[in-house]
Design a protein around this motif. Sequence first.
Motif: not given
Length: 137
Positions: A49, A44, A5, A7
């Motif tokens: 990621y 985060y 994924t 970010l």
Amino acid sequence: MARNTILVVGNTTTPVDLEDLTAFAFDVADRLGLPARVAVGMAYDVTDYEGVVLCDTWLDSVPSAVLGVEAGEADMFSIGTQELYGFEPVKTCAHCLEDDDEAAPVYVGGMWAAPVCPSCVATAAGVALHGLSAVAA
């Protein structure tokens, strides 16, 4: 962990800013062929990621600056808006892996999924209607 994924960081100060960043995250998923999550705030770990894509500049907000510096220090895949638009949109369905000019990201679970063709979206919707959980790309 949010491996595979991307970010997406940028200004989320106002509801309009968040809406604009969420729309930009569609382009990230569409052009990189990976799910894209919008970072709201600084909570985060960028190393969870695949990479970071910055909308506009690192100086647009404190979270953008902090997450951008963290990505740089971790020597991660990190690009800005201009570099993103150097990539062509992905036209392969992330679910069935067939080439389809209509494949596009789908907003699921608060993030943009990798591009999926209309047939797979329709199939997933039909499965979900029958009480079964659909497999998201």
